[in-house]
Design a protein around this motif. Structure first.
Motif, PDB file in Angstrom:
ATOM      1  N   GLU A   1       2.961   1.784 -11.698  1.00  0.00           N
ATOM      2  CA  GLU A   1       4.120   0.929 -11.975  1.00  0.00           C
ATOM      3  C   GLU A   1       4.314  -0.109 -10.866  1.00  0.00           C
ATOM      4  OE1 GLU A   1       6.623   3.630 -15.130  1.00  0.00           O
ATOM      5  OE2 GLU A   1       7.020   4.062 -13.026  1.00  0.00           O
ATOM      6  N   ALA A   2       4.122   0.319  -9.613  1.00  0.00           N
ATOM      7  CA  ALA A   2       4.360  -0.580  -8.474  1.00  0.00           C
ATOM      8  C   ALA A   2       3.307  -1.686  -8.378  1.00  0.00           C
ATOM      9  CB  ALA A   2       4.394   0.223  -7.173  1.00  0.00           C
ATOM     10  N   ALA A   3       2.123  -1.441  -8.945  1.00  0.00           N
ATOM     11  CA  ALA A   3       1.050  -2.454  -8.882  1.00  0.00           C
ATOM     12  C   ALA A   3       1.457  -3.740  -9.603  1.00  0.00           C
ATOM     13  CB  ALA A   3      -0.242  -1.889  -9.458  1.00  0.00           C
ATOM     14  N   THR A   4       2.468  -3.651 -10.491  1.00  0.00           N
ATOM     15  CA  THR A   4       2.917  -4.836 -11.233  1.00  0.00           C
ATOM     16  C   THR A   4       4.025  -5.599 -10.486  1.00  0.00           C
ATOM     17  OG1 THR A   4       4.699  -3.712 -12.445  1.00  0.00           O
ATOM     18  CG2 THR A   4       2.495  -3.588 -13.403  1.00  0.00           C
ATOM     19  N   TRP A   5       4.505  -5.032  -9.386  1.00  0.00           N
ATOM     20  CA  TRP A   5       5.585  -5.677  -8.622  1.00  0.00           C
ATOM     21  C   TRP A   5       5.029  -6.797  -7.747  1.00  0.00           C
ATOM     22  CZ3 TRP A   5       7.832  -0.463  -6.360  1.00  0.00           C
ATOM     23  CH2 TRP A   5       8.359   0.298  -7.423  1.00  0.00           C
ATOM     24  N   PRO A   6       5.914  -7.709  -7.269  1.00  0.00           N
ATOM     25  CA  PRO A   6       5.457  -8.756  -6.342  1.00  0.00           C
ATOM     26  C   PRO A   6       4.834  -8.141  -5.078  1.00  0.00           C
ATOM     27  CG  PRO A   6       7.710  -9.196  -7.087  1.00  0.00           C
ATOM     28  CD  PRO A   6       7.347  -7.838  -7.595  1.00  0.00           C
ATOM     29  N   ASP A   7       3.937  -8.901  -4.440  1.00  0.00           N
ATOM     30  CA  ASP A   7       3.169  -8.389  -3.294  1.00  0.00           C
ATOM     31  C   ASP A   7       4.030  -7.926  -2.122  1.00  0.00           C
ATOM     32  OD1 ASP A   7       0.868  -8.877  -4.649  1.00  0.00           O
ATOM     33  OD2 ASP A   7       0.439 -10.794  -3.642  1.00  0.00           O
ATOM     34  N   HIS A   8       5.229  -8.502  -1.958  1.00  0.00           N
ATOM     35  CA  HIS A   8       6.035  -8.129  -0.789  1.00  0.00           C
ATOM     36  C   HIS A   8       6.871  -6.868  -1.033  1.00  0.00           C
ATOM     37  CE1 HIS A   8       9.039 -10.328  -3.164  1.00  0.00           C
ATOM     38  NE2 HIS A   8       9.918  -9.581  -2.533  1.00  0.00           N
ATOM     39  N   VAL A   9       6.776  -6.304  -2.226  1.00  0.00           N
ATOM     40  CA  VAL A   9       7.582  -5.118  -2.541  1.00  0.00           C
ATOM     41  C   VAL A   9       6.738  -3.851  -2.390  1.00  0.00           C
ATOM     42  CG1 VAL A   9       9.066  -3.969  -4.229  1.00  0.00           C
ATOM     43  CG2 VAL A   9       8.988  -6.471  -4.145  1.00  0.00           C
ATOM     44  N   ARG A  10       7.130  -3.000  -1.458  1.00  0.00           N
ATOM     45  CA  ARG A  10       6.408  -1.755  -1.217  1.00  0.00           C
ATOM     46  C   ARG A  10       6.910  -0.646  -2.114  1.00  0.00           C
ATOM     47  NH1 ARG A  10       7.176  -2.605   4.600  1.00  0.00           N
ATOM     48  NH2 ARG A  10       5.405  -3.858   5.292  1.00  0.00           N
ATOM     49  N   LEU A  11       6.100   0.388  -2.211  1.00  0.00           N
ATOM     50  CA  LEU A  11       6.470   1.579  -2.970  1.00  0.00           C
ATOM     51  C   LEU A  11       6.617   2.745  -2.000  1.00  0.00           C
ATOM     52  CD1 LEU A  11       6.616   3.448  -5.550  1.00  0.00           C
ATOM     53  CD2 LEU A  11       4.126   3.636  -5.346  1.00  0.00           C
ATOM     54  N   ALA A  12       7.747   3.455  -2.062  1.00  0.00           N
ATOM     55  CA  ALA A  12       7.920   4.665  -1.261  1.00  0.00           C
ATOM     56  C   ALA A  12       7.860   5.882  -2.179  1.00  0.00           C
ATOM     57  CB  ALA A  12       9.249   4.619  -0.511  1.00  0.00           C
ATOM     58  N   VAL A  13       7.058   6.875  -1.783  1.00  0.00           N
ATOM     59  CA  VAL A  13       6.912   8.105  -2.569  1.00  0.00           C
ATOM     60  C   VAL A  13       7.211   9.304  -1.672  1.00  0.00           C
ATOM     61  CG1 VAL A  13       5.269   9.556  -3.849  1.00  0.00           C
ATOM     62  CG2 VAL A  13       5.198   7.073  -4.138  1.00  0.00           C
ATOM     63  N   ASN A  14       7.998  10.241  -2.181  1.00  0.00           N
ATOM     64  CA  ASN A  14       8.319  11.457  -1.433  1.00  0.00           C
ATOM     65  C   ASN A  14       7.203  12.486  -1.553  1.00  0.00           C
ATOM     66  OD1 ASN A  14      11.293  11.161  -0.559  1.00  0.00           O
ATOM     67  ND2 ASN A  14      11.318  10.529  -2.711  1.00  0.00           N
ATOM     68  N   LEU A  15       6.823  13.075  -0.436  1.00  0.00           N
ATOM     69  CA  LEU A  15       5.843  14.164  -0.462  1.00  0.00           C
ATOM     70  C   LEU A  15       6.524  15.442  -0.014  1.00  0.00           C
ATOM     71  CD1 LEU A  15       2.542  12.754   1.099  1.00  0.00           C
ATOM     72  CD2 LEU A  15       3.131  12.977  -1.318  1.00  0.00           C
ATOM     73  N   SER A  16       6.345  16.491  -0.803  1.00  0.00           N
ATOM     74  CA  SER A  16       6.926  17.774  -0.429  1.00  0.00           C
ATOM     75  C   SER A  16       5.981  18.493   0.542  1.00  0.00           C
ATOM     76  CB  SER A  16       7.145  18.582  -1.706  1.00  0.00           C
ATOM     77  OG  SER A  16       6.691  19.881  -1.549  1.00  0.00           O
ATOM     78  N   PRO A  17       6.546  19.293   1.480  1.00  0.00           N
ATOM     79  CA  PRO A  17       5.696  20.037   2.422  1.00  0.00           C
ATOM     80  C   PRO A  17       4.612  20.850   1.703  1.00  0.00           C
ATOM     81  CG  PRO A  17       8.013  20.370   2.926  1.00  0.00           C
ATOM     82  CD  PRO A  17       7.967  19.539   1.692  1.00  0.00           C
ATOM     83  N   ALA A  18       4.955  21.370   0.518  1.00  0.00           N
ATOM     84  CA  ALA A  18       3.991  22.197  -0.231  1.00  0.00           C
ATOM     85  C   ALA A  18       2.763  21.395  -0.664  1.00  0.00           C
ATOM     86  CB  ALA A  18       4.677  22.821  -1.441  1.00  0.00           C
ATOM     87  N   GLN A  19       2.906  20.085  -0.800  1.00  0.00           N
ATOM     88  CA  GLN A  19       1.751  19.264  -1.194  1.00  0.00           C
ATOM     89  C   GLN A  19       0.699  19.215  -0.087  1.00  0.00           C
ATOM     90  OE1 GLN A  19       4.519  16.051  -2.970  1.00  0.00           O
ATOM     91  NE2 GLN A  19       2.529  15.600  -3.849  1.00  0.00           N
ATOM     92  N   PHE A  20       1.139  19.505   1.147  1.00  0.00           N
ATOM     93  CA  PHE A  20       0.200  19.502   2.270  1.00  0.00           C
ATOM     94  C   PHE A  20      -0.661  20.761   2.312  1.00  0.00           C
ATOM     95  CE2 PHE A  20       2.766  16.000   3.348  1.00  0.00           C
ATOM     96  CZ  PHE A  20       2.017  15.210   4.198  1.00  0.00           C
ATOM     97  N   ARG A  21      -0.317  21.734   1.472  1.00  0.00           N
ATOM     98  CA  ARG A  21      -1.161  22.925   1.378  1.00  0.00           C
ATOM     99  C   ARG A  21      -2.384  22.659   0.525  1.00  0.00           C
ATOM    100  NH1 ARG A  21       3.427  26.496  -0.262  1.00  0.00           N
ATOM    101  NH2 ARG A  21       4.777  25.884   1.444  1.00  0.00           N
ATOM    102  N   ASP A  22      -2.367  21.525  -0.168  1.00  0.00           N
ATOM    103  CA  ASP A  22      -3.484  21.154  -1.035  1.00  0.00           C
ATOM    104  C   ASP A  22      -4.419  20.229  -0.267  1.00  0.00           C
ATOM    105  OD1 ASP A  22      -5.121  20.455  -3.173  1.00  0.00           O
ATOM    106  OD2 ASP A  22      -3.747  18.863  -3.832  1.00  0.00           O
ATOM    107  N   ARG A  23      -5.632  20.701  -0.037  1.00  0.00           N
ATOM    108  CA  ARG A  23      -6.579  19.919   0.755  1.00  0.00           C
ATOM    109  C   ARG A  23      -6.941  18.598   0.086  1.00  0.00           C
ATOM    110  NH1 ARG A  23     -10.721  23.466   3.775  1.00  0.00           N
ATOM    111  NH2 ARG A  23      -9.319  24.974   4.776  1.00  0.00           N
ATOM    112  N   ALA A  24      -6.776  18.539  -1.242  1.00  0.00           N
ATOM    113  CA  ALA A  24      -7.174  17.343  -1.984  1.00  0.00           C
ATOM    114  C   ALA A  24      -6.142  16.217  -1.867  1.00  0.00           C
ATOM    115  CB  ALA A  24      -7.408  17.692  -3.451  1.00  0.00           C
TER     116      ALA A  24
END
Ligand code: C2E
Ligand code: CA
Ligand code: CA
Ligand code: CA
Length: 275
Positions: A100-123
């Motif tokens: 979705e963010a790829a369609t936004w203007p270039d100066h607009v960043r995307l912030a995504v929340n990562l849960s601590p549990a996602q760090f248990r996944d090596r991938a």
């Protein structure tokens, strides 16, 4: 008296059973929801006070439940973490948000929340690489928000994963700053790009001189360390002005906009919505 006691015990046991069953049902429902496509991302603008424009949006997960309506992430993310579903769900969030963010203007960043549990996944790192490649979103436009629990207990594996993520060119933000026990020491352990001051401090800045003093100190700290500081939960123009007076660069909150579906955000950013 004996009979009463037993009755109370059976009643208690039955109540426990019911709670357990409700919990099981919710777990099954969560797994089902992912394949049924009931999750949706809302986005909330990040507003740059110097540039006077939206320079980013944070993806916030919603569960559009057929019977229960919109369910808040606070009610289901902890369960998704416990049952290990957060890895799959988090991957969906990353891919969907990047697309979705790829369609936004270039100066607009995307912030995504990562849960601590996602760090248990090596991938995790390769998932981020893939989400960027598939969507075409440049790494520089992605900010990953983590809370200090990711860095708890000198977690070497998590730390090395954070460095790998940063090496991709994505930015790393410390979320909910000030709410944990040792936020300050974590600022030394990793080169964060952004600090997000928790909304509990922002809420009280006008009434509570201590809250204001803490915000000032964090803004000073950020500028000395060369880290962008964002104030969360800005609800009024008075709060905005107070933060601007203190030199705060970026704000987020209901005063600018509530979190909204991608189509509404696209309109706000002046781009054609994709469906
Ligand atoms: P957060 O990352 O601290 O996100 C900010 C929360 O504050 C959001 O709640 C947002 O709607 C709310 N908020 C924003 N501006 C204001 C304001 O002016 N006043 C008030 N009172 N609240 C405001 P939301 O969307 O309910 O999300 C709650 C939490 O759920 C998030 O807190 C985050 O920790 C978690 N979360 C949301 N989406 C995701 C996700 O995709 N992945 C993970 N792992 N966690 C997520
Ligand atoms: Ca966040
Ligand atoms: Ca936050
Ligand atoms: Ca929070």
């Amino acid at each position: 008296a004996k009979a009463d006691g037993r009755g109370a015990f059976h009643f208690f046991e039955r109540a426990m059973d019911e709670e357990l069953q409700a919990r099981r049902a919710l777990e099954l429902d969560l797994r089902r929801a992912l394949t049924a496509g009931e999750f949706q991302l809302y986005y909330q603008p990040l507003y740059h006070l110097g540039d006077d424009r939206v320079t980013g949006c944070e993806a916030l997960l919603r569960w559009n439940h057929p019977d229960r309506g919109m369910v808040s992430p606070a009610d289901f993310i902890p369960i998704a973490e416990e049952i290990g579903l957060i890895v799959q769900l988090g991957e969906w969030v990353l891919r969907q948000a990047c697309a979705e963010a790829a369609t936004w203007p270039d100066h607009v960043r995307l912030a995504v929340n990562l849960s601590p549990a996602q760090f248990r996944d090596r991938a995790l790192v390769s998932t981020v690489v893939s989400a960027l490649a598939v969507s075409g979103l440049p790494a520089q436009r992605l900010e990953l928000e983590i809370t200090e629990s990711v860095l708890l207990q000198d977690n070497v594996a998590n730390m090395s994963m954070l460095h790998d993520l940063k090496a991709l060119g994505v930015r790393i933000s410390m979320d909910d700053f000030g709410t944990g026990y040792s936020s300050l020491s974590y600022l030394r352990s990793f080169p964060f790009d952004k600090i997000k001051i928790d909304q509990t401090f922002v809420r009280d800045i006008l009434e509570d001189s201590d809250a204001m003093a803490i915000i000032k100190a964090v803004l000073d700290l950020g500028s000395s360390l060369g880290i962008v500081t964002t104030a969360e939960g800005v609800e009024t123009v008075e709060q905005l002005n107070a933060l601007r007076d203190q030199g705060c660069a970026e704000i987020q909150g209901y005063f600018i906009s509530r979190p909204a579906p991608a189509s509404e955000i696209a309109r706000l950013l002046g781009v054609e919505a994709r469906d």
